[in-house]
Design a protein around this motif. Structure first.
Motif, mmCIF file in Angstrom:
data_model
loop_
_atom_site.group_PDB
_atom_site.id
_atom_site.type_symbol
_atom_site.label_atom_id
_atom_site.label_comp_id
_atom_site.label_asym_id
_atom_site.label_seq_id
_atom_site.Cartn_x
_atom_site.Cartn_y
_atom_site.Cartn_z
ATOM 1 N N SER A 92 0.838 -1.186 0.000
ATOM 2 C CA SER A 92 0.000 0.000 0.000
ATOM 3 C C SER A 92 0.882 1.248 0.000
ATOM 4 O O SER A 92 2.042 1.196 0.425
ATOM 5 C CB SER A 92 -0.933 0.006 1.207
ATOM 6 O OG SER A 92 -0.233 0.267 2.394
ATOM 7 N N ALA A 99 -3.558 4.739 2.284
ATOM 8 C CA ALA A 99 -2.837 3.678 2.991
ATOM 9 C C ALA A 99 -3.745 2.547 3.404
ATOM 10 O O ALA A 99 -3.320 1.422 3.537
ATOM 11 C CB ALA A 99 -2.132 4.252 4.211
ATOM 12 N N GLN A 100 -5.021 2.841 3.585
ATOM 13 C CA GLN A 100 -5.911 1.813 4.068
ATOM 14 C C GLN A 100 -6.155 0.718 3.037
ATOM 15 O O GLN A 100 -6.550 -0.385 3.375
ATOM 16 C CB GLN A 100 -7.262 2.431 4.455
ATOM 17 C CG GLN A 100 -7.188 3.452 5.567
ATOM 18 C CD GLN A 100 -6.836 4.831 5.056
ATOM 19 O OE1 GLN A 100 -6.635 5.005 3.856
ATOM 20 N NE2 GLN A 100 -6.739 5.793 5.944
ATOM 21 N N LYS A 101 -5.912 1.035 1.774
ATOM 22 C CA LYS A 101 -6.249 0.117 0.698
ATOM 23 C C LYS A 101 -5.041 -0.744 0.357
ATOM 24 O O LYS A 101 -3.981 -0.231 0.063
ATOM 25 C CB LYS A 101 -6.669 0.937 -0.527
ATOM 26 C CG LYS A 101 -7.225 0.161 -1.676
ATOM 27 C CD LYS A 101 -7.443 1.078 -2.893
ATOM 28 C CE LYS A 101 -8.176 2.347 -2.588
ATOM 29 N NZ LYS A 101 -8.434 3.152 -3.806
ATOM 30 N N LEU A 102 -5.205 -2.058 0.403
ATOM 31 C CA LEU A 102 -4.127 -2.972 0.048
ATOM 32 C C LEU A 102 -4.291 -3.435 -1.393
ATOM 33 O O LEU A 102 -5.405 -3.683 -1.849
ATOM 34 C CB LEU A 102 -4.132 -4.202 0.953
ATOM 35 C CG LEU A 102 -3.892 -3.986 2.447
ATOM 36 C CD1 LEU A 102 -3.849 -5.323 3.167
ATOM 37 C CD2 LEU A 102 -2.598 -3.232 2.678
ATOM 38 N N PHE A 104 -3.112 -6.544 -3.666
ATOM 39 C CA PHE A 104 -2.598 -7.903 -3.495
ATOM 40 C C PHE A 104 -2.055 -8.463 -4.804
ATOM 41 O O PHE A 104 -2.532 -8.115 -5.894
ATOM 42 C CB PHE A 104 -3.709 -8.844 -3.031
ATOM 43 C CG PHE A 104 -4.071 -8.730 -1.578
ATOM 44 C CD1 PHE A 104 -4.992 -7.800 -1.149
ATOM 45 C CD2 PHE A 104 -3.496 -9.573 -0.642
ATOM 46 C CE1 PHE A 104 -5.347 -7.700 0.188
ATOM 47 C CE2 PHE A 104 -3.835 -9.494 0.695
ATOM 48 C CZ PHE A 104 -4.765 -8.545 1.114
#
Lengths: 114, 114
Positions: A92, A99-102, A104
């Protein structure tokens, strides 16, 4: 092209072997790097969490981040059958940039054979 | 509770049916996230709540998807007029803050649209 690339495997190794898993990424804004383990029909479980470049060790697990190459790795020493799972890399950007969003990778399916 | 609880664990819906998926986060966790994981893929971000406020819904794939968290605790992800491409595992995660390293995932709801 995806932001995070990860070889889906499958990867099969004998018990006790050293396992190397890796991901590449294209977004230079990524600052936080994570490895998750996901057993079948379960949610991802955080294994390692690193910030920026460098190495981090936790027991049999070592995470490496090379920001200059946009490449991260997870090493598993003395692999055990219980390590058989899908391993997901995630990353992130820094705080203030989502920042909260990952994001993958696809996940690598790993089997450790007794 | 001790972990993030999701219900139902499995849901089979006929195409065109509406579904509602529930997430009970860890008590006291401010942040709540929904991710969609297609078969053989890594999770993809759908939406993020801080308390009852939905701060980011950029990952919702269409206006058929709607999420809410009215009292800042339990969240519901609703999918209207389900399509076959909606078949996936829907993962909920919560964290005390919003930081990337503090996620705890639930085991997910596996949705199959027939």
């Amino acid at each position: 092209q995806k932001e995070v690339e990860q070889d889906p495997g499958p990867l099969s190794v004998p018990e006790g072997a050293i396992v190397s898993l890796n991901c590449t990424y294209s977004n230079s804004a990524f600052q936080y790097f994570m490895w998750y383990r996901q057993y079948s029909r379960k949610g991802p479980e955080l294994l390692m969490y690193t910030y920026s470049s460098g190495n981090k060790e936790d027991g049999r697990f070592t995470a490496q981040v090379d920001k200059s190459s946009k490449y991260i790795s997870l090493f598993i020493r003395d692999s055990q059958p219980s390590d058989s799972a899908t391993y997901l890399c995630a990353m992130s950007p820094p705080l203030g940039q989502g920042a909260q969003k990952l994001v993958f990778g696809q996940g690598t399916r790993l089997t450790i054979n007794p | 509770g001790a972990g993030v609880s999701q219900s139902p664990r499995y849901k089979v819906a006929k195409r065109g049916q509406d579904v509602a998926l529930r997430c009970d986060p860890i008590s006291g966790h401010v942040s709540l996230f929904w991710y969609q994981q297609a078969l053989g893929q890594g999770p993809e971000f759908l939406t993020y709540f801080q308390n009852e406020a939905q701060l980011d819904k950029s990952g919702l794939p269409s206006d058929r998807f709607f999420a809410e968290r009215p009292e800042g605790s339990v969240s519901t992800l609703k999918i209207q007029r389900t399509q076959q491409e909606d078949s996936a595992v829907y993962l909920c995660a919560s964290s005390f803050g919003g930081g990337a390293g503090g996620y705890t995932f639930g085991s997910g709801t596996r949705l199959t649209v027939v």
